[in-house]
Write a protein that holds these residues in place. Sequence first.
Motif, PDB file in Angstrom:
ATOM      1  N   LYS A 170      10.225  34.433  34.173  1.00 17.46           N
ATOM      2  CA  LYS A 170      11.382  35.155  34.706  1.00 17.46           C
ATOM      3  C   LYS A 170      10.989  36.557  35.159  1.00 17.46           C
ATOM      4  CE  LYS A 170      15.195  32.839  32.259  1.00 17.46           C
ATOM      5  NZ  LYS A 170      16.053  32.870  31.040  1.00 17.46           N
ATOM      6  N   LYS A 202       9.577  27.400  25.824  1.00 13.22           N
ATOM      7  CA  LYS A 202      10.591  28.435  26.031  1.00 13.22           C
ATOM      8  C   LYS A 202       9.948  29.796  26.366  1.00 13.22           C
ATOM      9  CE  LYS A 202      15.011  29.220  26.118  1.00 13.22           C
ATOM     10  NZ  LYS A 202      14.754  30.084  27.258  1.00 13.22           N
ATOM     11  N   GLU A 203       8.822  30.129  25.707  1.00 13.11           N
ATOM     12  CA  GLU A 203       8.236  31.454  25.938  1.00 13.11           C
ATOM     13  C   GLU A 203       7.696  31.572  27.361  1.00 13.11           C
ATOM     14  OE1 GLU A 203       6.890  29.296  23.702  1.00 13.11           O
ATOM     15  OE2 GLU A 203       4.689  29.354  23.729  1.00 13.11           O
ATOM     16  N   GLU A 232      10.584  32.492  29.624  1.00 12.65           N
ATOM     17  CA  GLU A 232      10.876  33.928  29.579  1.00 12.65           C
ATOM     18  C   GLU A 232       9.830  34.722  30.361  1.00 12.65           C
ATOM     19  OE1 GLU A 232      13.745  34.851  28.624  1.00 12.65           O
ATOM     20  OE2 GLU A 232      14.066  32.737  28.090  1.00 12.65           O
ATOM     21  N   GLU A 233       8.571  34.339  30.175  1.00 11.50           N
ATOM     22  CA  GLU A 233       7.494  35.057  30.848  1.00 11.50           C
ATOM     23  C   GLU A 233       7.633  34.956  32.372  1.00 11.50           C
ATOM     24  OE1 GLU A 233       3.645  33.683  29.726  1.00 11.50           O
ATOM     25  OE2 GLU A 233       2.593  35.318  30.759  1.00 11.50           O
TER      26      GLU A 233
END
Lengths: 251, 251, 251, 251
Positions: free
Chosen positions: B149, B142-143, B146-147
């Motif tokens: 994006k 998940k991280e 986000e990164e």
Amino acid sequence: MEPIIVKYLVKPKLKDPVLIEGLPGVGNVGKISAEYLKEKLNAKPFVELYSKYLPPQVLMQNDGTISLVKNELCYYKNPNGRDLIILVGDYQGMSSEGQYELSYKVLEIVKEYGAKLIFTLGGYGTGQLVDKPRVFGAATHKELVEEMKKYGVYFSPTDPAGGIVGAAGLLLGLGSVVFDMKGVCLMGETSGYFSDPKSSYEILKIVKEYFNLELDLEEIALRSQEITEITTQLKEEQKSEERKEDLGYIG
Amino acid sequence: MEPIIVKYLVKPKLKDPVLIEGLPGVGNVGKISAEYLKEKLNAKPFVELYSKYLPPQVLMQNDGTISLVKNELCYYKNPNGRDLIILVGDYQGMSSEGQYELSYKVLEIVKEYGAKLIFTLGGYGTGQLVDKPRVFGAATHKELVEEMKKYGVYFSPTDPAGGIVGAAGLLLGLGSVVFDMKGVCLMGETSGYFSDPKSSYEILKIVKEYFNLELDLEEIALRSQEITEITTQLKEEQKSEERKEDLGYIG
Amino acid sequence: MEPIIVKYLVKPKLKDPVLIEGLPGVGNVGKISAEYLKEKLNAKPFVELYSKYLPPQVLMQNDGTISLVKNELCYYKNPNGRDLIILVGDYQGMSSEGQYELSYKVLEIVKEYGAKLIFTLGGYGTGQLVDKPRVFGAATHKELVEEMKKYGVYFSPTDPAGGIVGAAGLLLGLGSVVFDMKGVCLMGETSGYFSDPKSSYEILKIVKEYFNLELDLEEIALRSQEITEITTQLKEEQKSEERKEDLGYIG
Amino acid sequence: MEPIIVKYLVKPKLKDPVLIEGLPGVGNVGKISAEYLKEKLNAKPFVELYSKYLPPQVLMQNDGTISLVKNELCYYKNPNGRDLIILVGDYQGMSSEGQYELSYKVLEIVKEYGAKLIFTLGGYGTGQLVDKPRVFGAATHKELVEEMKKYGVYFSPTDPAGGIVGAAGLLLGLGSVVFDMKGVCLMGETSGYFSDPKSSYEILKIVKEYFNLELDLEEIALRSQEITEITTQLKEEQKSEERKEDLGYIG
């Protein structure tokens, strides 16, 4: 690589567990049934199987992450009877050999947990819309045939014609020949034209009763009702078409 | 024979390397991207992989010599950040099993060199001409979603529909499940009708920025421009055809 | 079973032998060439290879006996130069993996006998009738390219397009990558529509000269002449057809 | 899993046994023959073979139980001559490799029991209705060819064209090459359009005589007679059709 990678998440203690299989197949009846059991009983994944016999693919999740295609064993501790090991998965093996290898590996694993009984769930495609799906059965042993008849399962000398293909058949076949297990295959009638929760509903009623499960069937009953409505509508349209054709001949 | 023959040419020391994969696929977007990186960064081949999972074929070179089809790992020592291991090749594995085996072997090798991160590059075929190709993403964690994006990568719950097939998917899937790695797949939109450097260009801009590379993008920008011109022309023709058809209906 | 069963009939001592391969393929050019060499040089079978990678089949002999499909190595002690190991056979491997395994095994065997050079013979299908078949070449090393040019072999940057598939390619590819051998592929032009001894004849002239063989080419020259006659006749008919069509348009 | 699971039911002592194979194939001639032998001689199953090379399937029995697809060896103690090991089964191997592996395994097993002779039974498809099916033969050794001619077996340089595919061929081929056995293939002529006990009958007469069996052929003679009647009727209809066509031309 190992042809099948077995990843243990936890190692639960299980009481006389039964293996219940529901993988993709005709009308997805088995898959829907097994995933419903998993969800409603809140069964916990404890073994993941990854394999080169599955498609070379990852699936997209809604959150942007991926998940490698797999089969999965989940356990449910049943307060009212024997525990369950539920086999769900994204795919069956892609080749004959892969199907044998995957079924064999699953049997090896559940044998370790003391499983002596197997229920495999699937659809029996009839190629036509079904009003009230019957549940056909097949079993490894004669006494199981007799027992399942009491639960309303049909055993017909002509259905399913030919045999049972894939994991639903192999788990029983290899289970009895190699692992000294007993088992039953429950096949819900389905047209095979769409995913068919109505057929799954009929199977789940039997599974619930047989294993004395605290299983809420409300949601699948609703989905089953939707299928009934769609089927009724389709049948009306068919009849209407036929009437038009008849009139055409008259006119 | 060994199913995969691994031939080490040199054994470089690498600093926290990332594996970047670009093998043949939709629009050859991944292959073009990875080969551009290799060429412009002057990355050096250090491992060759020959395998019975690849086609039984040798390729003709312009000088009359032949070369057995292979996959190849090249390294680039990055003065401004982590080093790169670039995976390029003539083909992907021909069977599902071959694709799993080849991806697994590559992961074993790069793991030895300390790789903990994987970027796989590919095309996302839309079946229609694309004006400004977006870069879609998928990630193991998940991280990372986000990164990425922040670098303009799109994460959509519906695209890519179904999943990611082949090495671009398997390296991430097996990498996270078996090798405790993290990874991202970048997929450039492409019609899929031809080799598409324009889509690769969009991917390479992100890769350049993310890894802080001294990468000259001029040539791929030019090739991208050519695709834009071809696409524009094709679209004009389409519109013109449609106008004619419309007039036809009127007349 | 062993995937490839190697049966040694005798163990000859060979002097710096070259492996010459000619298995079934386009126009059967390689097979005809290698079998002609075997027959006219009276080369002796010394290794038989049976394999599950070959078709599950026995072939009928004229005397009512059967023979399991196989590949075969035959040796010829050359009084005027290096000895020959000739690879002939009923079939190539049926799968990609089978082709790799069989080629690898052959290389292992001939390596034991000290072979450092490989000649693979085949057809290069052009899809049209050929008056004077050229012999195209490909080689593992640049110096072999130069050497073979002196024998009239054509090395073209565009032919054979794509590459060389099957044993003719793999023996060279694996031979150079794994076994430190050198090699040449000779491909005779052929329509590919029928078994083509005319193309084989052109190859055999080069092989005879290169290896300084006492090889009687009379019979293959005759068979080649027959092909010339058939080809000429077919071409006449084609022209005649075209004239008729032309007249048709006029009349 | 073991690619082939061998399950011994009993371990009989056998006297110079011959392996007689009859698996599914053209006109099911081999299968019908071998199963008739098994039934009428009351031969006892003693080895079951399950395998991932067979289809991933269980077959339905009339009593609601299932049986995993298998091959089976049955023995018959012959009071008047050598004992028999009869190979019957639901399917042949699904792939070339599977066919090789299964045949090899069967040979390993019967070799343990001292078998030195193999009879394989099959159909030879002619594509047209056959009045009096001949039995064609093929053998591993010249002396067997001569011997079988005395029993009325036809050995033709052109039939069966090409070769013998599957277990009927491989058992002889591998048997002679690897296991130092001798063998005969008996192929009954059949149209190949339906299961053909008439062709089996012709084969069984030879097998009965050759092995001096107390074999009651009455039932298969009756089934053969039924085929004769069907064939005669079909031929009448064909002729009638042709006459109509002829008349059509006249009229």
